[in-house]
Design an enzyme around this catalytic site. Structure first.
Site, PDB file in Angstrom:
ATOM      1  CE  LYS A 108      19.275  68.689  21.031  1.00 59.50           C
ATOM      2  NZ  LYS A 108      19.314  67.308  21.690  1.00 59.50           N
ATOM      3  CE  LYS A 144      18.191  65.376  18.782  1.00 57.83           C
ATOM      4  NZ  LYS A 144      18.255  64.540  20.065  1.00 57.83           N
TER       5      LYS A 144
HETATM    6  C1  PBG Z   1      19.395  62.494  22.282  1.00 58.24           C
HETATM    7  C2  PBG Z   1      19.838  64.194  22.686  1.00 58.24           C
HETATM    8  C3  PBG Z   1      21.033  64.567  22.100  1.00 58.24           C
HETATM    9  C4  PBG Z   1      21.042  65.994  22.672  1.00 58.24           C
HETATM   10  C5  PBG Z   1      19.727  66.119  23.466  1.00 58.24           C
HETATM   11  N1  PBG Z   1      19.170  64.732  23.407  1.00 58.24           N
HETATM   12  C6  PBG Z   1      22.050  64.142  20.987  1.00 58.24           C
HETATM   13  C7  PBG Z   1      21.883  63.321  20.055  1.00 58.24           C
HETATM   14  O1  PBG Z   1      20.734  63.576  19.274  1.00 58.24           O
HETATM   15  O2  PBG Z   1      22.553  62.893  19.556  1.00 58.24           O
HETATM   16  C8  PBG Z   1      22.030  66.966  22.254  1.00 58.24           C
HETATM   17  C9  PBG Z   1      22.141  68.096  23.384  1.00 58.24           C
HETATM   18  C10 PBG Z   1      23.373  68.750  23.364  1.00 58.24           C
HETATM   19  O3  PBG Z   1      24.303  68.750  22.285  1.00 58.24           O
HETATM   20  O4  PBG Z   1      23.681  69.727  24.058  1.00 58.24           O
HETATM   21  N2  PBG Z   1      18.526  62.041  22.545  1.00 58.24           N
END
Ligand code: PBG
Length: 329
Positions: free
Chosen positions: A249, A196
């Site tokens: 992601k 991520k």
């Molecule tokens: C946070 C989380 C995020 C997303 C999914 N889970 C945002 C972040 O890490 O700040 C982002 C998903 C998206 O942008 O569609 N745990």
């Protein structure tokens, strides 16, 4: 021309293209992210046109319409009232909280639907970070993991099929596996956000949940987007710690990461087409600059071609509808 090899022969009609096609999208590839909130009304999300924050009853109707289209999996993201946000994120494992109630409601009505939950503290944390913040502003890794374990157990108790840690703390997959097994949840799967990245593509999502960090950024836990090898290191760790599925992601700007991971693991790989990717397509289509339906299918096909087995996408219902309609490509 004396040209015996002519690749165009394999493209000469729609039916021949169909025979030669390597990748086929299907509604069963999709995981549909759902935003949920307390309250009496479903609320359109200003930062994400076409998406809503669903109240408990509304979410059942949305799951029903996804199921009708052949989408069998959802992932839940809660918007939590400010008054419930604390530095220790206690609401994250409240058995009467919003997420456990919605899990139970979905499983009671649609037992066959796969319910996935996000395991991270940002919706519950007054600091807006995925982990517990120390006085000096640093994110406490091991302390955070204790809370994540309680959160995952709370979701499993309510009936979640898969818990999905999105926090990027070190060692959380192994700790979650052990905590779930100890509590008798051996059949609950872990879909790990393995790679991520610290990405500006999450901006609209944080607007949707009001979950942006109050200070600093997420770069000490989410990955540097310049790195590829590091994703393979994370993948090896998650696999050794017992993850059932790995995730990359965002998706669109990280197709090489999906591909490299595909080459090095036999686990199923998920990719998340995130909020910023969704909005780039939505806004260009709204301006009349590109064909929304075609770009939805092309973007998702590209993600699958890179090696993803499943795709989290806000377009899950739209894509399923288009596939059902046998849109010619
Ligand atoms: C946070 C989380 C995020 C997303 C999914 N889970 C945002 C972040 O890490 O700040 C982002 C998903 C998206 O942008 O569609 N745990």
């Amino acid at each position: 021309m004396n040209l015996p090899i002519r690749p165009r022969r394999n493209r000469k009609s729609s039916a021949i293209r169909g025979l030669c096609r390597e990748i086929t999208l299907s509604a069963s590839d999709f995981i549909y992210p759902l935003f949920i909130q307390e309250g009496s009304d479903n609320e359109p999300i200003a930062s994400m046109p076409g998406c809503h924050r669903w109240r408990v009853e509304g979410v059942l109707g949305e799951v029903d319409s996804a199921v009708q289209l052949g989408v069998g999996a959802v992932v839940l993201f809660p918007a939590i009232e400010d008054s419930l946000k604390t530095p220790k994120a206690a609401e994250s494992h409240n058995p009467d909280g919003l997420v456990p109630r919605v899990i139970a409601a979905i499983k009671a009505r649609f037992p066959e639907v796969v319910v996935i939950t996000d395991v991270a503290l940002d919706p519950y944390n007054s600091d807006g970070h995925d982990g517990i913040v120390a006085k000096d502003g640093r994110i406490k890794n091991d302390k955070t993991i204790e809370v994540l374990c309680n959160q995952a157990i709370c979701h499993a108790n309510a009936g979640a099929d898969i818990v999905s840690p999105s926090d990027m703390m070190d060692g959380r997959v192994g700790a979650l596996r052990q905590a779930l097994d100890t509590e008798g949840h051996k059949e609950v799967s872990i879909l790990s956000y393995t790679a991520k990245y610290a990405s500006a593509y999450y901006g609209p999502f944080r607007g949707a949940l009001d979950s942006a960090p109050k200070s600093g950024d997420k770069k000490t836990y989410q990955m540097d987007y310049a790195n590829g090898r590091e994703a393979l290191r994370e993948a090896a760790l998650d696999e050794a710690e017992g993850a059932d599925m790995l995730m990359v992601k965002p998706a669109g700007a990280y197709l090489d990461i999906i591909w490299r991971m595909r080459e090095t693991t036999s686990l199923p790989i998920a990719a998340y087409q995130v909020s910023g990717e969704y909005l780039m397509i939505k806004s260009a289509a709204a301006a009349g600059w590109l064909d929304e339906e075609k770009v939805i299918l092309e973007s998702l096909t590209g993600i699958k071609r890179a090696g993803a087995d499943m795709i989290l996408t806000y377009f899950a219902k739209d894509a399923a509808r288009l596939l059902g309609g046998h849109l010619a490509i």
